[in-house]
Design a protein around this motif. Structure first.
Motif, PDB file in Angstrom:
ATOM      1  N   VAL A  58      -2.735  -2.190  -0.103  1.00 51.27           N
ATOM      2  CA  VAL A  58      -3.590  -1.000  -0.103  1.00 51.27           C
ATOM      3  C   VAL A  58      -3.409  -0.183   1.179  1.00 51.27           C
ATOM      4  CG1 VAL A  58      -5.758  -1.868   0.904  1.00 51.27           C
ATOM      5  CG2 VAL A  58      -5.830  -0.208  -0.952  1.00 51.27           C
ATOM      6  N   ALA A  59      -2.989  -0.827   2.252  1.00 46.88           N
ATOM      7  CA  ALA A  59      -2.757  -0.101   3.509  1.00 46.88           C
ATOM      8  C   ALA A  59      -1.522   0.789   3.428  1.00 46.88           C
ATOM      9  CB  ALA A  59      -2.610  -1.096   4.661  1.00 46.88           C
ATOM     10  N   ASN A  60      -0.738   0.628   2.370  1.00 48.37           N
ATOM     11  CA  ASN A  60       0.509   1.383   2.259  1.00 48.37           C
ATOM     12  C   ASN A  60       0.674   2.092   0.920  1.00 48.37           C
ATOM     13  OD1 ASN A  60       1.921   0.839   4.856  1.00 48.37           O
ATOM     14  ND2 ASN A  60       1.478  -1.252   4.210  1.00 48.37           N
ATOM     15  N   THR A  61      -0.414   2.439   0.262  1.00 47.84           N
ATOM     16  CA  THR A  61      -0.278   3.216  -0.971  1.00 47.84           C
ATOM     17  C   THR A  61       0.297   4.585  -0.613  1.00 47.84           C
ATOM     18  OG1 THR A  61      -2.448   4.294  -0.947  1.00 47.84           O
ATOM     19  CG2 THR A  61      -2.335   2.083  -1.940  1.00 47.84           C
ATOM     20  N   PRO A  62       0.898   5.279  -1.566  1.00 45.90           N
ATOM     21  CA  PRO A  62       1.481   6.590  -1.258  1.00 45.90           C
ATOM     22  C   PRO A  62       0.474   7.588  -0.675  1.00 45.90           C
ATOM     23  CG  PRO A  62       2.294   5.807  -3.364  1.00 45.90           C
ATOM     24  CD  PRO A  62       1.221   4.841  -2.933  1.00 45.90           C
TER      25      PRO A  62
END
Length: 133
Positions: free
Chosen positions: A112-116
Motif C-alpha cells: 500500500v505504500a507503493n500504489t500508483p
C-alpha cells in the motif's frame, strides 16, 4: 509520453458547484456551506482522498487475489490533515474481516505504500498549464 486519463471541468455560474467529466463519467464538485458553497458534491480534497482510497483498495485486492489470500470485506479509512506549515498529511487505517497473519499484514502495508496513486501523491507530479482558445 502516453496520455492515460483526461478530465474537464465547466464553471458556468456563481458559487462553487462545478461539473467534471472524467472519461465517460460525470461528477460534481462543490465546497461546503461553511466555505461559501452549497455542499452539493464532494470538495476537491474529498476527491483527493477518494482517489487514494480507491487505488488502495484496488491494488490490495489485486495483490491478495494474486497471492490467493482472502481479504473478505476490506476497508481503508483515510484522514487528511494539514500541519502548521500547510503540508498535507494523509493517514490510512486498513481493516479486513478475515484472520490475516502478521506477515500478511506487513506485506499489505508494504504494498500500500507503493500504489500508483500513493507514489504520485508522495513524489509529486509535473503540472503544466497553458491558455486555450
Amino acid at each position: 509520453m502516453r496520455k492515460v486519463n483526461t478530465a474537464s471541468v465547466v464553471s458556468a455560474g456563481p458559487h462553487y458547484l462545478h461539473h467534471i467529466r472524467v472519461g465517460h463519467f460525470d461528477l460534481a464538485t462543490d465546497e461546503p456551506r461553511a466555505l461559501g458553497g452549497e455542499g452539493q458534491g464532494p470538495a476537491p480534497f474529498d476527491y483527493y482522498l477518494a482517489s487514494l482510497s480507491a487505488c488502495t483498495a484496488i491494488t490490495l485486492r489485486m495483490y491478495a487475489e494474486k497471492k490467493g489470500w482472502n481479504l473478505g470485506e476490506f476497508r481503508a479509512e483515510l484522514a487528511l490533515s494539514f500541519d502548521d506549515d500547510g503540508k498535507v498529511h494523509v493517514h490510512r487505517t486498513l481493516h479486513s474481516d478475515q484472520p490475516l497473519s502478521d506477515e500478511q499484514w506487513q506485506r499489505l502495508l508494504e504494498i500500500v505504500a507503493n500504489t500508483p496513486v500513493t507514489k504520485a501523491m508522495r513524489e509529486g507530479a509535473v503540472i503544466t498549464s497553458e491558455r486555450g482558445s
